[in-house]
Motif scaffolding. Structure first.
Motif, mmCIF file in Angstrom:
data_model
loop_
_atom_site.group_PDB
_atom_site.id
_atom_site.type_symbol
_atom_site.label_atom_id
_atom_site.label_comp_id
_atom_site.label_asym_id
_atom_site.label_seq_id
_atom_site.Cartn_x
_atom_site.Cartn_y
_atom_site.Cartn_z
ATOM 1 N N ARG A 29 0.912 -1.136 0.082
ATOM 2 C CA ARG A 29 -0.122 -0.051 -0.067
ATOM 3 C C ARG A 29 0.940 1.283 0.048
ATOM 4 O O ARG A 29 1.113 1.889 1.033
ATOM 5 C CB ARG A 29 -0.838 0.030 1.111
ATOM 6 C CG ARG A 29 -1.936 -1.429 1.315
ATOM 7 C CD ARG A 29 -2.668 -1.283 2.633
ATOM 8 N NE ARG A 29 -3.689 -0.294 2.840
ATOM 9 C CZ ARG A 29 -4.231 -0.275 3.876
ATOM 10 N NH1 ARG A 29 -4.152 -1.096 4.908
ATOM 11 N NH2 ARG A 29 -5.043 0.927 3.995
ATOM 12 N N PRO A 30 1.524 1.519 -0.974
ATOM 13 C CA PRO A 30 2.325 2.741 -1.076
ATOM 14 C C PRO A 30 2.071 4.108 -0.538
ATOM 15 O O PRO A 30 2.978 4.814 -0.225
ATOM 16 C CB PRO A 30 2.896 2.562 -2.614
ATOM 17 C CG PRO A 30 1.765 2.161 -3.575
ATOM 18 C CD PRO A 30 1.216 1.033 -2.441
ATOM 19 N N MET A 31 0.739 4.414 -1.016
ATOM 20 C CA MET A 31 0.310 5.673 -0.643
ATOM 21 C C MET A 31 0.347 5.611 0.834
ATOM 22 O O MET A 31 0.771 6.843 1.560
ATOM 23 C CB MET A 31 -0.868 5.950 -1.164
ATOM 24 C CG MET A 31 -1.531 7.320 -1.006
ATOM 25 S SD MET A 31 -0.346 8.749 -1.456
ATOM 26 C CE MET A 31 -0.418 8.357 -3.179
ATOM 27 N N ALA A 32 -0.100 4.590 1.480
ATOM 28 C CA ALA A 32 -0.473 4.829 2.782
ATOM 29 C C ALA A 32 0.840 4.640 3.623
ATOM 30 O O ALA A 32 1.168 5.260 4.698
ATOM 31 C CB ALA A 32 -1.197 3.405 3.560
ATOM 32 N N GLY A 38 5.899 9.834 6.796
ATOM 33 C CA GLY A 38 5.933 11.308 6.656
ATOM 34 C C GLY A 38 5.275 11.869 7.913
ATOM 35 O O GLY A 38 6.022 12.511 8.720
ATOM 36 N N VAL A 39 4.374 10.965 8.489
ATOM 37 C CA VAL A 39 3.877 11.322 9.866
ATOM 38 C C VAL A 39 4.956 10.933 10.991
ATOM 39 O O VAL A 39 5.398 11.618 11.859
ATOM 40 C CB VAL A 39 2.469 10.667 10.020
ATOM 41 C CG1 VAL A 39 2.258 10.755 11.633
ATOM 42 C CG2 VAL A 39 1.284 11.151 9.353
ATOM 43 N N PRO A 77 9.407 13.593 -2.230
ATOM 44 C CA PRO A 77 8.581 14.746 -1.786
ATOM 45 C C PRO A 77 7.269 14.569 -0.965
ATOM 46 O O PRO A 77 6.748 15.530 -0.190
ATOM 47 C CB PRO A 77 8.080 15.289 -3.420
ATOM 48 C CG PRO A 77 9.122 14.469 -4.355
ATOM 49 C CD PRO A 77 9.687 13.123 -3.546
ATOM 50 N N LEU A 78 6.670 13.475 -1.218
ATOM 51 C CA LEU A 78 5.476 13.326 -0.316
ATOM 52 C C LEU A 78 5.798 13.312 1.310
ATOM 53 O O LEU A 78 5.338 13.855 1.938
ATOM 54 C CB LEU A 78 4.730 12.072 -0.789
ATOM 55 C CG LEU A 78 3.369 11.559 0.103
ATOM 56 C CD1 LEU A 78 2.408 13.121 -0.090
ATOM 57 C CD2 LEU A 78 2.550 10.726 -0.570
ATOM 58 N N ILE A 79 6.599 12.169 1.578
ATOM 59 C CA ILE A 79 7.012 12.093 2.931
ATOM 60 C C ILE A 79 7.640 13.206 3.518
ATOM 61 O O ILE A 79 7.274 13.743 4.579
ATOM 62 C CB ILE A 79 8.229 10.877 3.059
ATOM 63 C CG1 ILE A 79 7.347 9.486 2.530
ATOM 64 C CG2 ILE A 79 8.856 10.756 4.426
ATOM 65 C CD1 ILE A 79 8.328 8.309 2.460
ATOM 66 N N GLY A 81 7.205 16.562 2.309
ATOM 67 C CA GLY A 81 6.417 17.314 2.466
ATOM 68 C C GLY A 81 5.250 17.026 3.855
ATOM 69 O O GLY A 81 5.207 18.132 4.588
ATOM 70 N N VAL A 82 4.910 15.916 4.163
ATOM 71 C CA VAL A 82 4.154 15.728 5.390
ATOM 72 C C VAL A 82 5.022 16.271 6.354
ATOM 73 O O VAL A 82 4.546 16.694 7.511
ATOM 74 C CB VAL A 82 3.565 14.125 5.362
ATOM 75 C CG1 VAL A 82 2.814 13.768 6.619
ATOM 76 C CG2 VAL A 82 2.836 13.831 4.204
ATOM 77 N N ALA A 83 6.191 15.742 6.719
ATOM 78 C CA ALA A 83 7.070 15.899 7.873
ATOM 79 C C ALA A 83 7.230 17.304 7.996
ATOM 80 O O ALA A 83 7.276 17.825 8.901
ATOM 81 C CB ALA A 83 8.334 15.022 7.744
ATOM 82 N N THR A 84 7.506 18.149 6.826
ATOM 83 C CA THR A 84 7.688 19.540 6.717
ATOM 84 C C THR A 84 6.566 20.179 7.430
ATOM 85 O O THR A 84 6.768 21.222 8.082
ATOM 86 C CB THR A 84 8.189 19.993 5.384
ATOM 87 O OG1 THR A 84 9.328 19.441 4.802
ATOM 88 C CG2 THR A 84 8.293 21.506 5.523
ATOM 89 N N VAL A 85 5.352 20.049 6.918
ATOM 90 C CA VAL A 85 4.083 20.534 7.357
ATOM 91 C C VAL A 85 4.060 20.532 8.704
ATOM 92 O O VAL A 85 3.648 21.452 9.583
ATOM 93 C CB VAL A 85 3.079 19.899 6.442
ATOM 94 C CG1 VAL A 85 1.805 20.638 7.254
ATOM 95 C CG2 VAL A 85 3.019 20.474 5.136
#
Length: 893
Positions: A29-32, A38-39, A77-79, A81-85
């Motif tokens: 489940r790559p997106m999850a 990222g979380v 970018p996705l991981i 991005g989540v961590a940065t936010v």
């Protein structure tokens, strides 16, 4: 402070374990997986900011630089991005004077990590200890540079107390975390690759429809792999560990064990075909045994792959049975001849249909040469060449129609196709498949005959006539001789057909054809065009036109005499005459259709002259036809180019007041000027153009009447519109007319349709029904030119008329001819008795007006009250005071 930095670095190391666990947990489940990672990175940042090194209120230091740079490098970018936010939100929430610097550090570290990732993807830099150490140093040097934006007192403390421990701790921590994360990703990738490989191997194994067994040298089942248990001697779980002798019959087990040991001994692949009882019944298999590489101390074994060939075996059996049935079918098939021949032409097969078609029994044909049996001598060389080519190349002889011969020498037409058969171990053969088409060929010959000859009279038909005429004209052009074409039409033939029936009519046509054939020379042509129309072509006449015409007249008169003689029609004596039209061909280049048309026109002149006679084509007649054709073409153009206009002739009462008008169509030709209606109306009737012309007249007139409704002094006017019989009897005339009334806005009570008595000759009941349907919507009717037709008074009484028009032919001579005066008075009286109004047309003098007025006529139309006028002139007259009647010159329009 140094210990606090070490604690922060230790927290980073715990991230590795959590990251590896996360990758395993969210596998597939790559997106999850990316969002959770990222979380995770963001959470570590948040925890670090909640337990930071705080130099002064609002100025905190933690391990976020390491976490976010690694999130950008390994997460993407996705991981990142989540961590940065999460980190930005947490830093802003904590607040303090160093918030802006803290947010800048977060964004910078993430960006540097992503830049490292991009460079690595392009293979500019590797993820190894030294590059990671340099990267960690650059990240934290850059972070210390950013710290210089803090307040001066914070900058001093950073530079004095924090910078060196910060670099010494987080630079190697970045390298160590990068290496751990790299190893974690590599380990997870390896695990996934192994799992995928195992899954593929398992899928491949289960996708193989065959049974795969591992058998050791003692005949024991070591492995049993099969999509299901159906092709096995028992359940796979029960077979494992057992010997073949425990499961299979002893004879079959001995055979398999010998195969296994032979394979192991020779170290070569061995094959076997066998039949065995399985859980799904008796089945056939093809087995292949191959030595299996084993450890030195392991028991030798083979891999045995068993392929189910039951379907193939059954197919082979079915093919054998099919071949037997096919041979039987070929032998006994009743209508298709099948013969087989060897390369030298020797007959090897001869079925019963061949015996019937060619007359040779099978015993007679077998062993004989094809050329001696059925091939005509003229075809021998060609057949030999084709056979040599077929046996040399394998290319079959193209199917074709040919004429062969039977045993008795009689010809037979066949459609022959061929097949080339090569069976291993047997000489190649050519098979001929022949179908008797003699019946079809005879039917085709008959069809060809019927295509050129009339079935009833056996005379040439139009198609052959045209061909013969072309040949005659070509010959005449070379010789200079004249050619005559006679168009013969029987007089009153339809009466005979209607009274005596078509059978008797056909008998007459046959006898007429015989008399025409015997009445001309052998080189002349007599043809039937159809019905009772015949054409005679006289060729090789004198080059002198007068002599040719004289000879043609003599022959034509003789044919008329022969055709007048009595006919015996099944015991019934009948007399009939004919009319003949003749055209003498002086121009041999004239189109054939034009030639027949000229003869046809001459024949109609003979009809007009009283029938039973002969007439020659007159060029003046052709000119009239040409003028008529030109006028028809121009009439089409006139309709398309809107060259027609409406004039309005006033209709007045006894006081001279305009009560209405008759709409009269005129053709304003761009070259010929105003064309008389007497010239183009009959042509429009005959060609059908009266329908669009009549629709245009009615719609134009109704639109004008609708405009008058809004003009005081004109709203009361009645408008009379002429309707042709052809237009009136259209299938949807009522619906079209009512739609036109609604569309134009005309007042139907002020519209009067003028009908001629020709409508009453046929379909009187239909005419009355149409009139009643229209009258129910307010439309009125006038009977035009009354007294000139043939209608009976009983019809007149039934017709729902409003008005009768006295024809101008009676009005013109009421003062000169007592009969016309009596007719006019009778019409007026008749109309009065029937409750109808009456209007006299063609009133041209005061005397005519006074006579009609004195005898009770109360409505008038004619030059005395006004000629047909353009719209504006008519409206001025209708709005003006009633004029005193004055005489007018009399002429007809």
């Amino acid at each position: 402070m140094f210990i606090a930095l070490v604690k922060a670095a230790a927290l980073l190391l715990a991230l590795c374990y959590l990251y590896g666990f996360n990758l395993r947990y969210w596998r597939g489940r790559p997106m999850a997986e990316q969002i959770a990672s990222g979380v995770l990175f963001g959470g570590i940042c948040v925890i670090g900011m909640l337990t930071p090194i705080e130099l002064m209120p609002g100025v905190i230091f933690d391990a976020r630089s390491v976490v976010l740079s690694m999130a950008g490098l390994f997460g993407g970018p996705l991981i990142a991005g989540v961590a940065t936010v999460m980190a930005v939100v947490a830093r802003i929430w904590l607040g303090g004077g160093g918030t802006e610097v803290g947010v800048t550090v977060i964004l910078m570290c993430t960006a540097m990590g992503l830049a490292y990732r991009a460079a690595h993807a392009r293979q500019w830099i590797s993820v190894e200890p030294l590059p990671l150490l340099v990267f960690g140093l650059l990240v934290h040097v850059a972070e210390i540079i950013v710290f210089q934006w803090l307040p001066p007192e914070a900058v001093a403390r950073v530079n004095q107390h924090l910078a060196v421990p910060f670099l010494l701790t987080f630079t190697p921590a970045t390298m160590i975390l990068g290496l751990l994360l790299r190893d974690a990703q590599a380990r997870i990738a390896t695990e996934r690759a192994l799992a995928d490989t195992a899954a593929r191997l398992q899928a491949i194994t289960h996708a193989i429809p065959d049974v795969l067994l591992v058998l050791d040298t003692h005949g024991r089942y070591v492995e049993v792999l099969s999509p299901d248990d159906e092709p096995l001697a028992g359940p796979a779980s029960d077979l494992l560990g057992k010997r073949m002798h425990d499961v299979l019959p002893a004879e079959q087990a001995d055979r398999f064990l010998a195969l296994v040991r032979s394979t192991l001994q020779t170290r070569t692949t061995q094959t076997i075909e066998y039949e065995m009882e399985t859980r799904s019944g008796q089945r056939f298999f093809e087995g292949r045994a191959q030595p299996l590489q084993t450890q030195p101390d392991a028991t030798p074994a083979v891999v045995f792959l068993a392929h189910d060939i039951t379907a193939r075996k059954r197919t082979e059996k079915a093919l054998r049975e099919s071949e037997l049935r096919f041979r039987s079918l070929l032998r006994t098939i009743p209508s298709i001849s099948v013969q087989g021949y060897l390369q030298d032409g020797t007959t090897s097969y001869w079925n019963q249909a061949s015996e019937k078609l060619y007359g040779y029994r099978s015993e007679e044909a077998l062993g004989k040469n094809l050329l001696d049996l059925i091939i005509p001598a003229s075809m021998h060389d060609g057949v030999r060449t084709q056979m040599r080519h077929m046996f040399a190349t394998g290319e079959v002889i193209p199917a074709s129609e040919m004429q062969l011969h039977r045993k008795d020498g009689s010809p037979v037409d066949v459609f022959s196709s061929h097949a080339f058969i090569e069976v291993p171990g047997h000489p190649p053969e050519m098979f001929c498949i022949d179908i008797d088409i003699s019946g079809r060929k005879a039917a085709e010959d008959e069809a060809r005959y019927l295509a050129f000859y009339d079935a009833l009279t056996q005379l040439p038909n139009r198609r052959l006539l045209v061909d013969r005429l072309q040949q005659v004209l070509a010959t005449s052009e070379r010789t200079g001789d004249n050619t005559a074409v006679l168009f013969v039409d029987l007089d009153n033939f339809k009466t005979l057909n209607d009274t005596r029936g078509h059978e008797v009519g056909d008998l007459l046509l046959k006898q007429v054809a015989t008399r025409l054939r015997t009445g001309v020379r052998e080189q002349d042509t007599v043809a039937r065009l159809g019905g009772d129309e015949f054409v005679v072509v006289l060729q090789s006449l004198s080059p002198d036109a007068r002599e040719a015409a004289a000879h043609t007249r003599v022959l034509g008169e003789k044919l008329l005499h022969d055709l007048r003689q009595p006919y015996d029609l099944a015991g019934y004596e009948h007399h009939i005459t004919a009319s003949i039209g003749v055209t003498l061909l002086r121009d041999h280049l004239a189109p054939l259709d034009e030639v027949l048309k000229q003869a046809d026109m001459a024949m109609y002149r003979a009809k007009d002259a009283g029938r039973n006679t002969l007439r020659f084509f007159d060029p003046d007649m052709q000119q009239a036809v040409n003028r008529r054709a030109l006028l028809e073409s121009e009439l089409h153009t006139g309709l398309r180019m809107s060259q027609f206009l409406l004039l309005y002739q006033p209709q007045v009462d006894s006081c001279g007041c305009v009560t209405g008008a008759e709409a009269l169509v005129r053709w304003q030709h761009p070259v010929r000027g105003m064309v008389s209606p007497a010239e183009f109306i009959p042509l429009a009737e005959e060609t059908g153009l009266i329908l669009p012309l009549g629709d245009w007249v009615m719609e134009t007139a109704m639109r004008q009447q609708a405009l008058w409704r809004g003009i005081p002094g004109l709203a009361h006017l009645q408008l009379a519109i002429n309707v042709s019989a052809r237009q009136f009897l259209q299938e949807h005339f009522v619906d079209q007319l009512l739609s036109m009334v609604a569309r134009t806005g005309a007042n139907p009570h002020n519209i009067k349709l003028e009908l001629t008595e020709s409508l009453l000759l046929d379909n009187v009941d239909d005419v009355i029904a149409i009139m009643l349907a229209l009258k129910a919507h307010g439309l009125g009717f006038a009977l035009d030119d009354f007294g000139t037709g043939y209608s009976s008074l009983s019809y007149l009484k039934r017709l729902p008329l409003d008005q009768i028009k006295i024809d101008q032919g009676f009005v013109r001579d009421v003062l000169l001819d007592a009969s016309d005066a009596a007719i006019a008075r009778s019409i007026i009286g008749l109309a009065d008795s029937l409750g109808l109004s009456v209007i006299a047309e063609g009133v041209e003098t005061e005397e005519h007006y006074q006579f009609l007025l004195a005898h009770g006529c109360k409505a008038f139309q004619g030059y005395l009250f006004g000629r047909p006028l353009a719209l504006d002139a008519f409206e001025r007259q209708a709005l003006a005071a009633p004029p005193q009647p004055s005489s007018a010159a009399s002429y007809v329009i």
